[in-house]
Scaffold this motif. Structure first.
Motif, PDB file in Angstrom:
ATOM      1  N   LEU A   1       3.220  33.591  11.855  1.00  0.00           N
ATOM      2  CA  LEU A   1       3.453  34.833  12.595  1.00  0.00           C
ATOM      3  C   LEU A   1       2.250  35.767  12.457  1.00  0.00           C
ATOM      4  O   LEU A   1       1.768  36.333  13.452  1.00  0.00           O
ATOM      5  N   ALA A   2       1.730  35.911  11.255  1.00  0.00           N
ATOM      6  CA  ALA A   2       0.569  36.771  11.039  1.00  0.00           C
ATOM      7  C   ALA A   2      -0.669  36.224  11.746  1.00  0.00           C
ATOM      8  O   ALA A   2      -1.533  36.999  12.184  1.00  0.00           O
ATOM      9  N   PHE A   3      -0.747  34.915  11.882  1.00  0.00           N
ATOM     10  CA  PHE A   3      -1.890  34.277  12.549  1.00  0.00           C
ATOM     11  C   PHE A   3      -1.835  34.492  14.058  1.00  0.00           C
ATOM     12  O   PHE A   3      -2.841  34.845  14.685  1.00  0.00           O
TER      13      PHE A   3
ATOM     14  N   PRO B   1      -0.621  22.164  19.028  1.00  0.00           N
ATOM     15  CA  PRO B   1      -0.152  22.217  20.424  1.00  0.00           C
ATOM     16  C   PRO B   1      -1.104  22.989  21.330  1.00  0.00           C
ATOM     17  O   PRO B   1      -1.743  23.963  20.898  1.00  0.00           O
ATOM     18  N   GLU B   2      -1.192  22.541  22.555  1.00  0.00           N
ATOM     19  CA  GLU B   2      -2.006  23.251  23.537  1.00  0.00           C
ATOM     20  C   GLU B   2      -1.354  24.595  23.873  1.00  0.00           C
ATOM     21  O   GLU B   2      -0.139  24.741  23.851  1.00  0.00           O
TER      22      GLU B   2
ATOM     23  N   VAL C   1      -7.218  27.753  17.498  1.00  0.00           N
ATOM     24  CA  VAL C   1      -7.155  27.186  16.151  1.00  0.00           C
ATOM     25  C   VAL C   1      -8.406  26.346  15.918  1.00  0.00           C
ATOM     26  O   VAL C   1      -8.686  25.410  16.670  1.00  0.00           O
ATOM     27  N   THR C   2      -9.159  26.703  14.903  1.00  0.00           N
ATOM     28  CA  THR C   2     -10.304  25.903  14.483  1.00  0.00           C
ATOM     29  C   THR C   2      -9.959  25.247  13.153  1.00  0.00           C
ATOM     30  O   THR C   2      -8.982  25.617  12.494  1.00  0.00           O
TER      31      THR C   2
ATOM     32  N   LEU D   1      -5.359  29.232   6.903  1.00  0.00           N
ATOM     33  CA  LEU D   1      -3.922  29.472   7.030  1.00  0.00           C
ATOM     34  C   LEU D   1      -3.146  28.640   6.007  1.00  0.00           C
ATOM     35  O   LEU D   1      -2.268  29.153   5.292  1.00  0.00           O
ATOM     36  N   LEU D   2      -3.478  27.347   5.921  1.00  0.00           N
ATOM     37  CA  LEU D   2      -2.756  26.456   5.010  1.00  0.00           C
ATOM     38  C   LEU D   2      -3.043  26.781   3.551  1.00  0.00           C
ATOM     39  O   LEU D   2      -2.171  26.605   2.687  1.00  0.00           O
TER      40      LEU D   2
END
Length: 388
Positions: free
Chosen positions: A285-287, A365-366, A372-373, A380-381
């Motif tokens: 959500l924050a991303f 997902p597209e 997302v890089t 994030l992870l």
């Protein structure tokens, strides 16, 4: 509210599924649905902890086999044995009594044998509303979509959740919250499934604190059949309603970034399904939220925050974290084993981040609202692993 413009174009499909709601009505509903199907050799899937409940509600159903080997993430060997049992008894319907693992195993049977599934959920997983199936083999979770696995009928009986431990109730409900949030920007998100997701989110946000604060009706000694248990059964019923809407929205919108990451983490590191989804949600959500302020504002409002805040993304995250604080939910996965217990040998921690990035990279997902890089995914992870 979504505002239409002349550029608005979308399509959607309505579920063909019977849904039955009623506290204390599971046995009657199950008997009626089995009769409607004309099934005569029913396979019942329920883990050992759910066997007594399953026997009670299936007492008037022609059961050809009871199967209790239920495992999280549906390992392929477990699915194969269940499919073999269905073959041996020539099952013509399969009933699942339990959480998402039981439903998932019933779907695995239906995927091969093309027999109808009747789901009787005892958690808030939402899997019962979807045509998605999943199996895990050698640390990788493979998923797919097939209408053959979408349950013909879902039976919701809030009294069956009366003994659900409060910690599991919280993580399972937050798993449903994650389905709602992810549906707002999933590949097939549209105004209809977004509206369903927002309604589901409102129902869950209101009911989870009630479930936790009351506690009556959730302990091992709960007496849900008494008048004193009725208010708690109402909260559980509202959460089931929210979880169903979450599942419907997710089934329509598809798997977003959050769901894809959780499948990777759960399959590779054997972390608890609901706990994984609940824990990862604030980070995704924050991303994503800053990239879609209009969606963030709707999420903030549904989560009990201020939808008109100057920074809707920050408000949505803050509202979610306030909910987590109210219900004492955790926000880190490091050292969690398959049962959600602290462990130094299992779970997802910083040492597993590079592997998770490798496994997840091909599944992004597209159309995710934020690009997302590999570096942003690793960051994030890593925050998920460290609980930061």
């Amino acid at each position: 509210m979504f505002v239409f413009t002349r550029e608005t174009v979308f399509s959607d499909a309505t579920l063909g599924q019977k849904v039955c709601f009623g506290a204390g009505e599971a046995a009657r509903f199950l008997r009626e649905v089995v009769a409607e199907l004309g099934a005569e050799r029913v396979m019942v899937i329920a883990s050992g902890s759910q066997r007594e409940v399953a026997c009670r509600i299936a007492a008037d159903v022609p059961v050809a086999a009871w199967h209790d080997e239920v495992r999280m993430h549906v390992p392929k060997d477990v699915a194969d044995r269940a499919r073999d049992v269905a073959s041996e008894v020539a099952a013509d319907a399969v009933v699942s009594v339990g959480g998402g693992s039981a439903t998932g195993l019933a779907k695995a049977v239906a995927l091969k044998h093309k027999i109808p599934v009747i789901a009787v959920p005892t958690t808030f997983s939402g899997s019962e509303a979807t045509a998605m199936w999943g199996e895990t083999s050698e640390g990788r979770k493979v998923t797919g979509v097939d209408e053959a696995v979408r349950p013909f009928a879902v039976i919701y009986d809030a009294k069956l959740l009366a003994g659900l431990p409060v910690e599991l109730a919280v993580s399972s409900c937050l798993n449903a919250v994650a389905h709602c949030v992810d549906s707002m920007w999933a590949p097939r998100a549209n105004p209809l499934n977004q509206a369903i997701a927002i309604e589901g989110l409102r129902a869950l946000t209101e009911s989870i604190p009630r479930i936790v604060s009351s506690r009556a009706g959730l302990g091992a000694d709960a007496e849900a059949d008494t008048d004193a248990g009725v208010p708690d059964v109402g909260a559980l019923g509202q959460a089931l309603y929210g979880a169903y809407l979450a599942g419907v929205a997710f089934a329509s919108a598809g798997s977003g970034l959050h769901h894809k990451l959780c499948h990777v983490i759960g399959g590779a590191f054997d972390t608890p399904h609901a706990l994984t989804h609940a824990t990862v949600l604030p980070y995704v959500l924050a991303f994503n939220a800053p990239a879609v302020p209009d969606v963030a504002a709707r999420l903030a409002g549904a989560l009990g925050g201020d939808a008109s805040a100057d920074d809707p993304a920050a408000e949505a995250v803050d509202a979610l974290l306030r909910l987590y604080e109210r219900v004492d939910a955790q926000t880190g996965l490091a050292g969690q084993d398959a049962n959600g217990r602290s462990s130094n040998k299992q779970g997802f921690d910083a040492a597993g981040v590079d592997r998770a990035v490798e496994l997840a990279w091909g599944a992004i997902p597209e159309g995710n609202p934020r690009e997302v890089t590999q570096d942003s995914l690793r960051g994030l992870l890593l925050r998920v692993a460290e609980g930061a």
